[in-house]
Design a protein around this motif. Structure first.
Motif, mmCIF file in Angstrom:
data_model
loop_
_atom_site.group_PDB
_atom_site.id
_atom_site.type_symbol
_atom_site.label_atom_id
_atom_site.label_comp_id
_atom_site.label_asym_id
_atom_site.label_seq_id
_atom_site.Cartn_x
_atom_site.Cartn_y
_atom_site.Cartn_z
ATOM 1 N N GLN A 77 0.832 -1.201 0.000
ATOM 2 C CA GLN A 77 0.000 0.000 0.000
ATOM 3 C C GLN A 77 0.873 1.262 0.000
ATOM 4 O O GLN A 77 0.631 2.196 -0.768
ATOM 5 C CB GLN A 77 -0.931 0.001 1.207
ATOM 6 C CG GLN A 77 -1.846 1.207 1.257
ATOM 7 C CD GLN A 77 -2.677 1.250 2.521
ATOM 8 O OE1 GLN A 77 -2.205 0.898 3.602
ATOM 9 N NE2 GLN A 77 -3.913 1.697 2.406
ATOM 10 N N GLU A 78 1.881 1.278 0.838
ATOM 11 C CA GLU A 78 2.775 2.432 0.921
ATOM 12 C C GLU A 78 3.508 2.655 -0.407
ATOM 13 O O GLU A 78 3.636 3.793 -0.873
ATOM 14 C CB GLU A 78 3.782 2.229 2.060
ATOM 15 C CG GLU A 78 4.626 3.433 2.352
ATOM 16 C CD GLU A 78 3.841 4.610 2.903
ATOM 17 O OE1 GLU A 78 4.241 5.759 2.612
ATOM 18 O OE2 GLU A 78 2.848 4.408 3.615
ATOM 19 N N MET A 79 3.961 1.581 -1.020
ATOM 20 C CA MET A 79 4.679 1.696 -2.293
ATOM 21 C C MET A 79 3.760 2.254 -3.383
ATOM 22 O O MET A 79 4.145 3.175 -4.113
ATOM 23 C CB MET A 79 5.254 0.343 -2.702
ATOM 24 C CG MET A 79 6.399 -0.110 -1.808
ATOM 25 S SD MET A 79 7.051 -1.717 -2.262
ATOM 26 C CE MET A 79 8.050 -1.266 -3.697
ATOM 27 N N LEU A 80 2.562 1.713 -3.491
ATOM 28 C CA LEU A 80 1.635 2.163 -4.531
ATOM 29 C C LEU A 80 1.260 3.632 -4.346
ATOM 30 O O LEU A 80 1.216 4.397 -5.311
ATOM 31 C CB LEU A 80 0.379 1.292 -4.545
ATOM 32 C CG LEU A 80 0.570 -0.149 -5.010
ATOM 33 C CD1 LEU A 80 -0.724 -0.936 -4.840
ATOM 34 C CD2 LEU A 80 1.064 -0.221 -6.434
ATOM 35 N N GLN A 81 1.000 4.031 -3.110
ATOM 36 C CA GLN A 81 0.640 5.421 -2.845
ATOM 37 C C GLN A 81 1.772 6.366 -3.241
ATOM 38 O O GLN A 81 1.535 7.414 -3.842
ATOM 39 C CB GLN A 81 0.299 5.620 -1.365
ATOM 40 C CG GLN A 81 -1.029 5.058 -0.976
ATOM 41 C CD GLN A 81 -1.269 5.129 0.531
ATOM 42 O OE1 GLN A 81 -0.348 5.274 1.331
ATOM 43 N NE2 GLN A 81 -2.531 5.006 0.905
ATOM 44 N N ASN A 82 2.998 5.982 -2.913
ATOM 45 C CA ASN A 82 4.131 6.842 -3.227
ATOM 46 C C ASN A 82 4.440 6.881 -4.721
ATOM 47 O O ASN A 82 4.788 7.935 -5.247
ATOM 48 C CB ASN A 82 5.361 6.406 -2.428
ATOM 49 C CG ASN A 82 5.312 6.914 -1.011
ATOM 50 O OD1 ASN A 82 5.561 8.079 -0.764
ATOM 51 N ND2 ASN A 82 4.954 6.050 -0.085
ATOM 52 N N ILE A 83 4.309 5.756 -5.395
ATOM 53 C CA ILE A 83 4.505 5.744 -6.850
ATOM 54 C C ILE A 83 3.471 6.664 -7.505
ATOM 55 O O ILE A 83 3.793 7.452 -8.405
ATOM 56 C CB ILE A 83 4.416 4.309 -7.413
ATOM 57 C CG1 ILE A 83 5.627 3.492 -6.954
ATOM 58 C CG2 ILE A 83 4.337 4.332 -8.939
ATOM 59 C CD1 ILE A 83 5.509 1.994 -7.237
ATOM 60 N N PHE A 84 2.237 6.579 -7.033
ATOM 61 C CA PHE A 84 1.176 7.442 -7.546
ATOM 62 C C PHE A 84 1.546 8.914 -7.368
ATOM 63 O O PHE A 84 1.423 9.715 -8.295
ATOM 64 C CB PHE A 84 -0.143 7.114 -6.829
ATOM 65 C CG PHE A 84 -1.324 7.865 -7.362
ATOM 66 C CD1 PHE A 84 -2.036 7.372 -8.442
ATOM 67 C CD2 PHE A 84 -1.738 9.048 -6.770
ATOM 68 C CE1 PHE A 84 -3.145 8.060 -8.939
ATOM 69 C CE2 PHE A 84 -2.834 9.741 -7.259
ATOM 70 C CZ PHE A 84 -3.541 9.247 -8.347
ATOM 71 N N GLU A 85 2.017 9.266 -6.176
ATOM 72 C CA GLU A 85 2.379 10.659 -5.891
ATOM 73 C C GLU A 85 3.542 11.135 -6.759
ATOM 74 O O GLU A 85 3.558 12.280 -7.211
ATOM 75 C CB GLU A 85 2.719 10.845 -4.406
ATOM 76 C CG GLU A 85 1.521 10.757 -3.496
ATOM 77 C CD GLU A 85 0.435 11.772 -3.822
ATOM 78 O OE1 GLU A 85 0.760 12.944 -4.098
ATOM 79 O OE2 GLU A 85 -0.744 11.382 -3.823
ATOM 80 N N VAL A 86 4.528 10.279 -6.987
ATOM 81 C CA VAL A 86 5.676 10.660 -7.812
ATOM 82 C C VAL A 86 5.205 11.020 -9.218
ATOM 83 O O VAL A 86 5.587 12.067 -9.762
ATOM 84 C CB VAL A 86 6.726 9.523 -7.877
ATOM 85 C CG1 VAL A 86 7.741 9.763 -8.981
ATOM 86 C CG2 VAL A 86 7.442 9.382 -6.539
#
Length: 181
Positions: A77-86
Motif C-alpha cells: 500500500q505504501e509503495m503504490l501510494q508513493n509511486i502514484f504521488e511521484v
C-alpha cells in the motif's frame, strides 16, 4: 458426533466465499501491476547516463522473506501510494504521452482501491509490526521526489525515475507472493 461434523461443514461453507474473494482480489492486483509495468515501458527512452542515481530501496522490502504476511499488505500500500504521488507531480514536463500517464495513474488508483478493500477485511488486531520499514520507504520515495525537483523535472531525471519505479513492480510482485503464501 454427526452434529459436530455438520457444524464444521457449515462454518467452512460460510467462510469459503470470503477466502475465495480475497485470493481473487490479490490475483487482480498482480495483473494490474503487470499492466502498470507495461505502460511505463511505453514511455520515451533517452540516454541520460550522467543522471543515474541509486536511491537505495530498503533491503527488507527487496527481500521480503523475513517479513510477516500481514506486513506485506501495508508495505505494498505504501509503495503504490508513493509511486502514484511521484507520477502525479509535474509529469507533464516530460513530454510523455499524457494518455499513457493517465492510464498508468488510473491503474495505480484501481490497485490502491483494491488493496484498501483487502486491508479493511483484515481483522482489527492485524497491525503493522515492521514499524521501521514504512519510514524507510517514505524516505526512499522522498529521495526520488527530491531528485526530480533538484534536476528541475528534466526529461532525463524523469527517465531515471521511470527506470527506478520499474524496478519497484517486481518487488511488489514478490511482496504479493509472500502475502498469498
Amino acid at each position: 458426533m454427526t452434529n459436530r461434523w455438520i457444524l464444521q461443514a457449515a462454518f467452512l461453507l460460510g467462510f469459503l466465499p470470503t477466502a475465495l474473494s480475497i485470493n481473487y482480489k490479490w490475483l487482480e492486483l498482480r495483473q494490474s501491476n503487470s499492466a502498470c509495468q507495461e505502460l511505463l515501458k511505453q514511455l520515451d527512452r533517452q540516454l541520460c547516463l550522467n543522471y543515474r542515481m541509486d536511491f537505495k530501496i530498503p533491503m527488507e522490502v527487496m527481500h521480503p522473506g523475513q517479513m510477516k504476511k500481514k506486513d506485506t499488505a501495508f508495505v505494498i500500500q505504501e509503495m503504490l501510494q508513493n509511486i502514484f504521488e511521484v507520477f502525479r507531480s509535474n509529469s507533464s514536463s516530460t513530454g510523455w504521452n499524457e494518455t499513457i500517464i493517465k492510464s498508468f495513474l488510473g491503474k495505480l488508483h484501481e490497485q490502491m482501491d483494491l488493496l484498501e478493500k483487502i486491508l479493511k477485511e483484515m481483522p482489527e488486531n492485524e497491525s503493522l509490526t515492521h514499524f521501521a520499514t514504512i519510514p524507510r520507504l517514505k524516505s526512499y520515495y522522498w529521495k526520488v521526489q527530491r531528485y526530480l525537483k533538484d534536476k528541475g523535472y528534466s526529461s532525463c531525471a524523469w527517465m531515471v525515475v521511470r527506470a527506478e519505479i520499474l524496478r519497484n513492480f517486481p518487488i511488489i510482485k514478490r511482496l504479493t507472493n509472500v502475502y498469498q503464501n
